[in-house]
Scaffold this active site. Sequence first.
Site, PDB file in Angstrom:
ATOM      1  N   LYS A  86     -10.269 -14.618  15.267  1.00  0.00           N
ATOM      2  CA  LYS A  86      -9.830 -14.868  16.200  1.00  0.00           C
ATOM      3  C   LYS A  86      -8.724 -15.826  16.102  1.00  0.00           C
ATOM      4  O   LYS A  86      -7.978 -15.760  14.937  1.00  0.00           O
ATOM      5  CB  LYS A  86     -10.749 -14.716  17.413  1.00  0.00           C
ATOM      6  N   ARG A 114     -23.067 -19.889  -3.667  1.00  0.00           N
ATOM      7  CA  ARG A 114     -23.507 -19.687  -2.204  1.00  0.00           C
ATOM      8  C   ARG A 114     -23.808 -20.892  -1.889  1.00  0.00           C
ATOM      9  O   ARG A 114     -23.618 -20.803  -0.057  1.00  0.00           O
ATOM     10  CB  ARG A 114     -25.237 -18.692  -2.028  1.00  0.00           C
ATOM     11  N   ASP A 140     -19.868 -21.324  22.254  1.00  0.00           N
ATOM     12  CA  ASP A 140     -18.656 -20.077  21.434  1.00  0.00           C
ATOM     13  C   ASP A 140     -17.274 -20.063  22.028  1.00  0.00           C
ATOM     14  O   ASP A 140     -17.257 -19.740  23.129  1.00  0.00           O
ATOM     15  CB  ASP A 140     -19.760 -18.568  21.630  1.00  0.00           C
ATOM     16  N   TYR A 166     -20.003 -12.318  24.191  1.00  0.00           N
ATOM     17  CA  TYR A 166     -19.548 -10.450  23.614  1.00  0.00           C
ATOM     18  C   TYR A 166     -20.517  -9.319  22.961  1.00  0.00           C
ATOM     19  O   TYR A 166     -21.850 -10.565  22.971  1.00  0.00           O
ATOM     20  CB  TYR A 166     -18.855 -11.248  21.723  1.00  0.00           C
TER      21      TYR A 166
HETATM   22  O1  P1T Z   1     -16.611 -10.784  14.617  1.00  0.00           O
HETATM   23  P1  P1T Z   1     -17.090 -11.788  14.673  1.00  0.00           P
HETATM   24  O2  P1T Z   1     -16.405 -12.652  13.582  1.00  0.00           O
HETATM   25  O3  P1T Z   1     -18.481 -12.025  13.539  1.00  0.00           O
HETATM   26  O4  P1T Z   1     -16.848 -12.912  15.725  1.00  0.00           O
HETATM   27  C1  P1T Z   1     -18.070 -12.624  16.873  1.00  0.00           C
HETATM   28  C2  P1T Z   1     -17.605 -12.712  17.940  1.00  0.00           C
HETATM   29  C3  P1T Z   1     -18.000 -14.099  18.055  1.00  0.00           C
HETATM   30  N1  P1T Z   1     -17.526 -14.249  19.603  1.00  0.00           N
HETATM   31  C4  P1T Z   1     -16.864 -14.170  19.820  1.00  0.00           C
HETATM   32  C5  P1T Z   1     -16.924 -14.803  21.429  1.00  0.00           C
HETATM   33  C6  P1T Z   1     -16.338 -13.324  19.996  1.00  0.00           C
HETATM   34  O5  P1T Z   1     -14.496 -12.394  20.737  1.00  0.00           O
HETATM   35  C7  P1T Z   1     -16.900 -12.299  18.829  1.00  0.00           C
HETATM   36  C8  P1T Z   1     -15.558 -11.232  18.300  1.00  0.00           C
HETATM   37  N2  P1T Z   1     -14.973 -10.358  19.389  1.00  0.00           N
HETATM   38  C9  P1T Z   1     -15.125  -8.996  19.601  1.00  0.00           C
HETATM   39  C10 P1T Z   1     -14.608  -8.749  18.306  1.00  0.00           C
HETATM   40  C11 P1T Z   1     -13.262  -9.427  20.080  1.00  0.00           C
HETATM   41  O6  P1T Z   1     -13.544  -8.417  20.132  1.00  0.00           O
HETATM   42  O7  P1T Z   1     -14.222  -9.020  21.815  1.00  0.00           O
END
Ligand code: P1T
Length: 380
Positions: free
Chosen positions: A195, A46, A170, A98
Site C-alpha cells: 500500500k 530465505r 496494523d 481487512y
Molecule cells: O494484500 P497484502 O499485502 O497481503 O495485505 C493485506 C492487508 C493487510 N492489512 C490491511 C489493512 C490491508 O488493507 C491489507 C490488504 N488490503 C487490500 C488489498 C484492500 O484493498 O483493502
Amino acid sequence: MRFSTKAIHVGQEADPATGATIVPIYQTSTYTQEAVGKHKGYDYSRTVNPTRVALEKQLAALENGAYASAFGSGMAATSAVMNALSAGDHVIVSDDVYGGTYRLFSRVLERYGLTFSYVDASSTDAVAHALRPNTRLVWIETPTNPLLKLVDIRAIAEVASAKQLVVAVDNTFATPYFQQPLALGASVVVHSTTKYIGGHSDVVGGVAITNDKALHDTIKFHQNSVGGIPGPLDAYLVMRGAKTLALRMREHERNALAVAQFLESHPKVERVNYPGLTSHPHHELAKRQMSGFGGMLSFTLRVSEERAMAFAGTLRYFSLAESLGGVESLICHPARMTHGSIPKEERDRRGVTDGLLRLSVGVEDRDDLLEDLETALAAL
Ligand code: P1T
C-alpha cells in the site's frame, strides 16, 4: 535523524563490494562459502538477503522500532505475528478489519486451535470485557478498513500491559508518517507494504516491526521456518517507494480532505467516513493519536445499492480496483471486493453494507479528482 532523512538514508549505505550508491538487487538464492561455515554472514536467501536487510533497517527506522522482518505480503507478515501463538490461545480483534485478515483468522487459524473475539475496539471497555484467562494478543486496525473507525492505541495498550498481552497494530492505513503505534505502547506494528509504503501499486509485500527482542526473535524464526519472504526485486521496489513516503502522504492527505469535504457537502451523498472531518465521531482521537488523517475514505450515496455499485465504474481517474495507497486514485466496493470473504450477515452487523464505497485518494491534481467526482455524481 528525522523521518524523511531516515527514509532516504537508513540501511541505504553505499554497497561495500562496489560502492554502488543505491542498494543493489542481490538476485541470488545462495552465497559461496570460503570453507564450511566460513562466510560473510550470508548463507541462504530465505534466511538472509542484503537487499531485504536494507529494507528491514529502513522500515524499522520509520516506525522507530529496533527490529523489522519483511515478508512477501501483508498477510504473510500478519501470519508470522500470529505464529507466536499456540493452540488454545485467545485473540481479541477489532471488528472492522481487512477481509483477508478475517479470513486468515476465521478459516485458517481457528483450525489450528486459536479462538477469536471480534469487538468494536473503538470502545476500550469492550476490549477489556472480552478478556479471558487465555487471551494472549489484541489485534487492532486503526483507522479501520473500510469504515475508518479509530481505536485508542494507548488506552488498549494500558489494558493489555496489565495482562502482558501482545498488542499488534496494523498501521497500513495511517503509515508511520502519520501514526507511530510503538510509541503509543503497541508491541508490534504490521504493514501491508503493498500500500502506501510501496506506494506505486507495483509490488506486494509486508513487514512486522517491534522493539521487543524476544518477539522479534520469534517472528524471525517463523520468517525463516515458514518462508514467506519477499524476493530481492520486491524488497528493492518497496525500499524505493518508502523513500518518498513523506512527500506522498502529505499530498494524499490534502487531496483526501478536499474530496471528503466535497462529498460531505454533496446532496447525493448520505455519509462520509474520514477521520479528518470534524463530523467524524473519532475526530478528536484522530487529532491526538495521528499527525495527519491519511488518504483513505469511505462513503454511502442516497441511491440504491445497485446504483452505488454501478457508480463505482463510472469515474475517469478513480480506477475500480482492490488495494490502496498507490499514487493513482482507486475506488472499490468493499462488500463485493476487499471484504467479500466476510459472510454478508457479519458484514451488515459491522456496517460494511452493500451501499458502501471506498476511495484511495491518489496524488493526481486535486481539481481533476473533484471534477471527476462531480461529473459522475451529476450523472447519477
Ligand atoms: O494484500 P497484502 O499485502 O497481503 O495485505 C493485506 C492487508 C493487510 N492489512 C490491511 C489493512 C490491508 O488493507 C491489507 C490488504 N488490503 C487490500 C488489498 C484492500 O484493498 O483493502
